[in-house]
Each structure stands twice: as C-alpha cells, then as structure tokens.
Design a protein around this motif. Structure first.
Motif, PDB file in Angstrom:
ATOM      1  N   GLN A  71       0.924  -1.303   0.085  1.00 22.85           N
ATOM      2  CA  GLN A  71      -0.078   0.034  -0.065  1.00 22.85           C
ATOM      3  C   GLN A  71       0.974   1.233   0.054  1.00 22.85           C
ATOM      4  OE1 GLN A  71      -2.564  -0.347   3.533  1.00 22.85           O
ATOM      5  NE2 GLN A  71      -4.169  -1.703   2.206  1.00 22.85           N
ATOM      6  N   GLU A  72       1.828   1.301   0.962  1.00 20.02           N
ATOM      7  CA  GLU A  72       2.536   2.345   0.868  1.00 20.02           C
ATOM      8  C   GLU A  72       3.732   2.739  -0.549  1.00 20.02           C
ATOM      9  OE1 GLU A  72       6.118   4.447   3.644  1.00 20.02           O
ATOM     10  OE2 GLU A  72       5.143   2.651   4.489  1.00 20.02           O
ATOM     11  N   ALA A  73       4.075   1.624  -1.022  1.00 28.06           N
ATOM     12  CA  ALA A  73       4.788   1.645  -2.168  1.00 28.06           C
ATOM     13  C   ALA A  73       3.882   2.067  -3.222  1.00 28.06           C
ATOM     14  CB  ALA A  73       5.531   0.032  -2.580  1.00 28.06           C
ATOM     15  N   ARG A  74       2.373   1.793  -3.476  1.00 31.02           N
ATOM     16  CA  ARG A  74       1.592   2.093  -4.164  1.00 31.02           C
ATOM     17  C   ARG A  74       1.380   3.786  -4.093  1.00 31.02           C
ATOM     18  NH1 ARG A  74      -1.601  -1.893  -3.919  1.00 31.02           N
ATOM     19  NH2 ARG A  74      -2.825  -1.218  -2.582  1.00 31.02           N
ATOM     20  N   GLU A  75       1.052   4.141  -2.903  1.00 30.98           N
ATOM     21  CA  GLU A  75       0.814   5.491  -2.735  1.00 30.98           C
ATOM     22  C   GLU A  75       1.906   6.388  -2.940  1.00 30.98           C
ATOM     23  OE1 GLU A  75       0.006   5.495   1.562  1.00 30.98           O
ATOM     24  OE2 GLU A  75      -2.119   4.635   1.403  1.00 30.98           O
ATOM     25  N   LYS A  76       3.220   6.004  -2.435  1.00 29.53           N
ATOM     26  CA  LYS A  76       4.304   6.623  -2.978  1.00 29.53           C
ATOM     27  C   LYS A  76       4.438   6.903  -4.353  1.00 29.53           C
ATOM     28  CE  LYS A  76       7.319   5.709   1.174  1.00 29.53           C
ATOM     29  NZ  LYS A  76       8.654   5.103   1.360  1.00 29.53           N
TER      30      LYS A  76
END
Length: 413
Positions: A71-76
């Motif tokens: 999720q964090e990788a996608r948001e970044k």
C-alpha cells in the motif's frame, strides 16, 4: 552387572544441557521476532521477510507487513506520478494540486488530448468540449450562461490555431445567449477568438464550476439526506448516514450500480468522500454532497464515452465531430433533460447547417424525426440525434493520408 560405573548425575546433566539449548533457541527466536517487530514496517525489505517464512507461508504479522508495504509503495508511486504530472503541466498552485491531486493525471491527459501540438493552451471551444467530456456542462440555461462567463474569466489573451471542427459551437453559444436574453454578453472577451486557457486556468475553472454545482445541490439533496438520517435512527445528535442509507439514496436518485464494476467504482467514491476514514463508513451532509456530485460526473462521463464509441464505430463520425455535436446538443437542450424535441432538433440542424443537408423542409425534418424517435415520446436522445444527422449527411469513408495541420483558423466565441 556391568563393569562400567554410571557417573552420578550424568543423565541429569545431559537432559539439562538439552533443556538449556532448547531455551537458548527459544530465546533467540523470540529475540529475532522482537527484532523484526521493532523495525519500522515501511523499512522491512520483502526479501528479508522471506528468510523468516516457514514453509513459505505468511503468518498474520508477516501478511500485515506485506500489505502495508504494498500500500505504501503504491501510494508513493502515485504521489510521484502526480508530482510529475503537475510539473509537466506547469502547475504552480499548491491549492489546486491539493484539490485535484487524485485525478490530476486524468485531467492532464484530457487537456493534452486537445493540446495535440503541445502549445500548453486550449481555445475556448476546446474548453467547452473538455467540460462536456467530464460531464460538467450544466443543465439550466442560466447556469450555462454562467459557465460561459467563467470561461471568459479564466482565459488569457492569445490565439490558439487548431481544428476547425469545433466552429459550430460559436453559433450554438450565441443562440444560447439570445434565448436567455443575454445577447449583449456576446461581445468583447466572450466572442474574441484570441483568448486561450492554460492548464492551471482550466483547473481554476473546474474548481469554480464544481463549487458552484455543489452549492446548488445542497438545497436539492437536503430533504433526501434528512430522510436517510431518520431511516438510520442515529444515536445522539450527530447527523450521518451509512452504506445502507447511501444505497437507498442512490436508488431514489436512479443512480444505483448496475453491475459489479460499477459497485467497485461507487465504493471507491464512497471511501474518497469518507475523508476522515470512519469505520464503518459514514458520511455527513457535506461528504454526501461530494459523493453524489462525484457519482453524477462519473455517470455522465461513462454515458458520453459509450455514446461516442458507438457514433465512431457504428456511424463512422470522427471523435472530434461527435464531441462538438454533443456540446451543441447539450446547449440546445435548455431544460437539461438529455433530449431534444423537434423544435430543438430544428435549431440544432440550423446551427450545423454547414455540415448537414441544406434546404431541408419542415415536413421532411418531422418525418425524419419520427423515424429516429423509436419509442414515440416526442423527444430524442443524443444517439438518436446522431442517427438523424447520419441520415442527413453520412460521413465520408476515411481517407488514408499523412497527418497535416490545417492553416485555417477555427471559428471561436
């Protein structure tokens, strides 16, 4: 008896040694697990996690870490793409970036689809087409005039020479002003062809139109929202509604999803409107308005895309021509009900006179209108209107040629 003497306590020592080793191993595993848990989740490498998998299966903690990581990788990645899109479009306003960041890439791509020669600007007719593509052309005649004034407000001096297929919009807009009794407005900035809009001005316009539409929706949606609050029987004085009440509201507004894909899309809009992340999802009145406005835009856009695909593939009109005819149709549709009667069709045909058959009599138009009005309601939809135009002037078969840019200037308002 054996001659060998058993050393007293030897068995106990051996057993004790085994117990100590087991305890040490357990302590090491506990320390290792604590070490993993002590590391910030966003810094755990997936390869590092994989080393500690047993039989290549995830335990609860590892699965949570993996989901958080993805999720964090996608948001970044999304944030980086949004910043890149803003830079490419020369967007400098932090306020506009914050307001539109979730749809910035889509809006930039729409803007650039008209700005095919990369000038960084759209002419006024192209702005109208873009608003129509987004489903933001208002329904009422006065509201349409207001949008005309807003377009003029956010335009700057300078010509943009491109397609001539949008020239009929000028005539349609002048006709709109005459019908509304505001023909004196068709002067100065509004009809000056040498005005254009950059991407930042386009976002300013969208922000203004949406805020104005949201304001108009408050009075319209208040009774519905209050009924949904009573239906939910909320505890206390907080006026909020949940997913069940939103579903009922969509049914009453004839906006309920028709399939799985639409359900997924609507749930995404619901989560976006639930900006505080309440669980279970709940919306106050302002969030409910934002949600309904978003759904209306999306449904209008979906319908326009479907109509355009049909007109292009089945009737062989160009995309630009379909877009132009859509705006002419919407402008002539002064009641905003998505259809035209025979009088409205006659007005549209007059506006499109340079593209359709000249010298069409009233009787011929009525006969043609009856043919395309399949359900006999006395009014026709946009697709039926396109069939009528097709009957009057079928598009020529496509000719393969090298792409060239027209030297003629488009008629603008």
């Amino acid at each position: 008896g054996s001659d060998e003497e058993e050393v007293p306590g030897a068995g106990e020592q051996a057993a004790g040694g085994t117990d100590n080793q087991t305890e040490e191993t357990n302590e090491e595993e506990v320390k290792e697990e604590q070490k993993i848990k002590a590391v910030r989740k966003d810094r755990i490498d997936l390869q590092y996690i994989a080393k500690h998998l047993k039989d290549h299966l995830f335990d609860k903690f590892e699965l949570e870490v993996l989901i958080d990581y993805q999720q964090e990788a996608r948001e970044k990645r999304r944030a980086q793409e949004q910043i890149q899109a803003a830079n490419q479009a020369r967007l400098t306003s932090a306020k506009l970036f914050g307001e539109f960041r979730q749809e910035l890439i889509k809006l930039r791509d729409l803007f650039m689809s008209f700005d095919d020669d990369m000038t960084g600007f759209l002419n006024k007719n192209e702005v109208w087409i873009a608003l129509s593509t987004l489903g933001l052309v208002p329904q009422g005649i006065k509201d349409k005039v207001t949008v005309m004034l807003q377009i003029a407000t956010y335009s700057i001096k300078g010509a943009v020479e491109r397609s001539t297929e949008y020239g009929e919009l000028s005539t349609a807009l002048q006709n709109l002003l005459e019908i509304s009794g505001e023909s004196e407005l068709f002067s100065a900035t509004i009809c000056d062809p040498d005005y254009r809009m950059d991407f930042e001005g386009f976002l300013e316009l969208l922000s203004k139109v949406r805020a104005w539409q949201t304001s108009n929706m408050r009075e319209e949606l208040r009774p519905l929202f209050d009924r949904m609050v009573r239906r939910r029987k909320s505890i206390g004085t907080e006026k909020v509604i949940g997913v069940a009440e939103v579903a009922v509201a969509l049914e009453e507004l004839a906006m309920a999803p028709k399939d799985n894909d639409q359900q997924v899309e609507l749930f995404r809009f619901l989560n976006e409107a639930n900006e505080w992340g309440f669980q279970p999802v709940t919306l106050d009145f302002e969030a409910f308005i934002r949600f309904i406005r978003r759904v209306k835009e999306w449904r209008s856009l979906e319908n326009n895309v479907e109509d355009q695909e049909y007109a292009v593939t089945e009737l062989r009109f160009t995309e630009n021509l379909v877009r132009a005819y859509r705006v002419v149709f919407d402008i002539i549709d002064i009641d905003g009900n998505g259809s035209l009667n025979v009088t409205g069709v006659r007005k549209a045909v007059q506006i499109l006179n340079h593209n359709v058959h000249n010298g069409l009599s009233s009787e011929e138009l009525r006969e043609l209108f009856k043919r395309v009005d399949k359900d006999g309601t006395g009014s026709i939809s946009f697709l039926e209107f396109m069939h009528l135009v097709y009957e009057l002037a079928p598009p020529a078969p496509p000719v393969l040629r090298s792409p060239t840019r027209s030297d003629s200037r488009p008629l603008q308002f």
